[in-house]
Design a protein around this motif. Structure first.
Motif: not given
Length: 399
Positions: A382-389, A391-399
Motif C-alpha cells: 500500500r505504501l508503494r501503491a499510494h506513491a505510484a498514485d 506520481a500518476h504512474v499508471f495514468e495514461e498520457a494526456g489524462t
C-alpha cells in the motif's frame, strides 16, 4: 545532492552508537520493555542531556540543537540498530514537528523547550488503526474520515464555556500510556460540516484514562487512550489546516522510520554473518557454503539499496525546496526499508538454526519490529501503491 556526511553528522552517529552499545545491550533492552513505561527513563535522560536527541531537529530559538531531518534520521538509524525503546519516535518525530508547525507562539514557547530538554514526552493519538492514512502514507483522505467522520466513534470535540472537551477512544498510540502530553486528532462541527483539529491533553487531565496495550513489538510500546469529556486545548487556531500538516509530517516521519529500519536490518545481518562464520557443520563453517553466501549477499544488496533510499528521503525532507517541488520520497523509502528488514530478520532466524527460534535470542525482536512497523505504517504494497498514485504512474498520457 552531496552524498557525503559532514563531520558533525558522523560524530552524531559514532557517539550514539557507542552510548547505545554500552547502555542498551540485550539484557538492558529486555529489562526496559518490561517496565511500566516500556523504556528506560535514565537512558532517555542521558540521550537528552548529553546528545540533545529530543531537540535535534528543533530550532535553537526553541531550545533545540538546530539540525535538520537528516541528522534526526541518522540518529534513528542508530536507535534502530539497538532496537532502543525510547520516546524518540513519538516525541521528536511524530509530535514536535506538529507543535512547531501549528502551535501558537505561546504554545511553542511553553512546550518545545520542554520537549527538547527531554523533560516532557509527547505522543500523537490518531483514532482507529489509521495512522498511516492520517500521515498520507497509504492514502489521502481530504476530509479526515479516518478520525471518525463526525459519526459515532473516533474522537469528537465540542466547545464549552471554558474551552474544549473531547470524548472518544484511541486504541493504538505509540507511548500513549506514558507520554506527559497527548496531541489528539478529533472531529468537530457535527457530521455535515465536520473537520479535523488537533488538541493538547495533559497527562493529569480529568476524564483521561490510559492503559498500556500488549503489542506485537514490545520495543514499540503502545497505549489505549480513553477520553470522557476531557478538557483539551486547541493546538494553534481553528483556521489551521491540519490535514496538509499531517501529510508533510508523514513524509519526514517515513524518512526517519526508513532509516531506523535500515539500522535494524544492518545489525541483524551483521549478527547473522558473524554467527555463520563461527558455527560449523560437516567440519566447516556454515558461512562457507555457497547457498548461504548467496542468501546473505542478496540480503546485503537489499539492505544497501534501502539505506540509499532512506538517506535520499531524509535529504529531500530536509531540503527547503522539496515541498515546492512536491518531492515526497519517504513512503517509497519506508517500503523498501521495511522489506529489507523483514528479509534480513527472516534470514537471521533461519541461519541461526535452532537458537534463532528461541525466545532468549534477539533475532525474533528484529522480525517483530519489521512486522509491527508494517502493521502501523504500511503495509508495503500500500505504501508503494499510494506513491505510484501520487506520481500518476499508471495514468495514461494526456489524462
Amino acid at each position: 545532492m552531496d552524498a557525503r556526511f559532514t563531520d558533525e553528522q558522523d560524530e552524531i552517529r559514532r557517539t550514539l552508537r557507542e552510548l547505545l552499545g554500552k547502555r542498551c545491550g540485550p539484557e538492558e533492552l529486555r529489562a526496559a520493555v518490561d517496565t511500566l513505561a516500556g523504556h528506560d527513563p535514565a537512558l532517555w535522560a542521558t540521550l537528552a542531556e548529553q546528545l540533545g536527541l529530543p531537540g535535534l531537529a528543533l530550532p535553537e530559538t526553541h531550545g533545540g540543537v538546530g539540525c535538520t531531518v537528516t541528522e534526526l534520521a541518522l540518529a534513528c538509524e542508530e536507535t534502530g540498530r539497538a532496537l532502543a525503546p525510547t520516546p524518540l519516535l513519538a516525541t521528536a518525530v511524530l509530535t514536535a514537528p506538529l507543535l512547531l508547525a501549528l502551535g501558537t507562539g505561546a504554545q511553542r514557547a511553553e512546550l518545545l523547550p520542554a520537549l527538547a530538554s527531554g523533560g516532557l514526552t509527547a505522543a500523537l493519538a490518531v483514532p482507529g488503526p489509521a495512522l498511516a492514512t492520517a500521515l498520507a502514507l497509504t492514502g489521502h483522505d481530504g476530509r479526515g474520515e479516518w478520525a471518525g467522520g463526525g459519526r459515532a466513534g473516533g474522537v469528537q470535540a465540542r466547545r464549552t464555556e471554558g474551552g474544549w472537551q473531547l470524548y472518544g477512544q484511541v486504541d493504538q498510540v505509540l507511548d500513549g500510556h506514558s507520554a506527559r502530553l497527548l496531541v489528539i486528532a478529533a472531529h468537530t462541527g457535527g457530521f455535515a460540516r465536520s473537520r479535523v483539529l488537533l488538541f493538547l491533553v495533559r497527562a493529569d487531565a480529568a476524564g483521561l484514562t490510559r492503559v498500556r496495550q500488549t503489542a506485537l513489538d514490545a520495543t514499540r510500546p503502545q497505549g489505549r487512550v480513553q477520553l470522557r469529556n476531557t478538557p483539551a486545548e486547541l493546538l494553534g487556531s481553528e483556521a489551521a489546516d491540519v490535514l496538509p500538516a499531517l501529510a508533510r509530517l508523514g513524509d519526514t516521519a517515513a524518512a526517519c522510520l526508513a532509516a531506523e529500519a535500515v539500522g535494524a536490518a544492518a545489525r541483524v545481518l551483521e549478527r547473522t554473518v558473524e554467527y555463520v562464520g563461527q558455527r560449523e557443520q560437516f567440519g566447516r563453517p556454515v558461512g562457507s557454503f555457497q547457498a548461504v553466501k548467496h542468501r546473505l549477499a542478496d540480503a546485503y544488496v537489499q539492505v544497501q539499496a534501502a539505506r540509499s533510499a532512506a538517506y535520499y528521503a531524509a535529504w529531500a525532507a530536509a531540503e527547503a525546496t522539496a515541498p515546492a517541488r512536491g518531492e515526497t520520497a519517504g513512503g517509497l523509502a519506508l517500503a523498501q526499508a521495511l522489506e529489507a528488514l523483514r528479509r534480513a530478520a527472516a534470514e537471521g532466524i533461519q541461519l541461526h538454526g535452532g537458537i534463532g527460534f528461541t525466545w532468549e535470542h534477539e533475532a525474533h525482536l528484529y522480525f517483530k519490529r519489521a512486522a509491527g512497523d508494517e502493521l502501523l505504517f504500511g503495509p508495503v504494497h500500500r505504501l508503494r501503491a499510494h506513491a505510484a498514485d501520487a506520481a500518476h504512474v499508471f495514468e495514461e498520457a494526456g489524462t
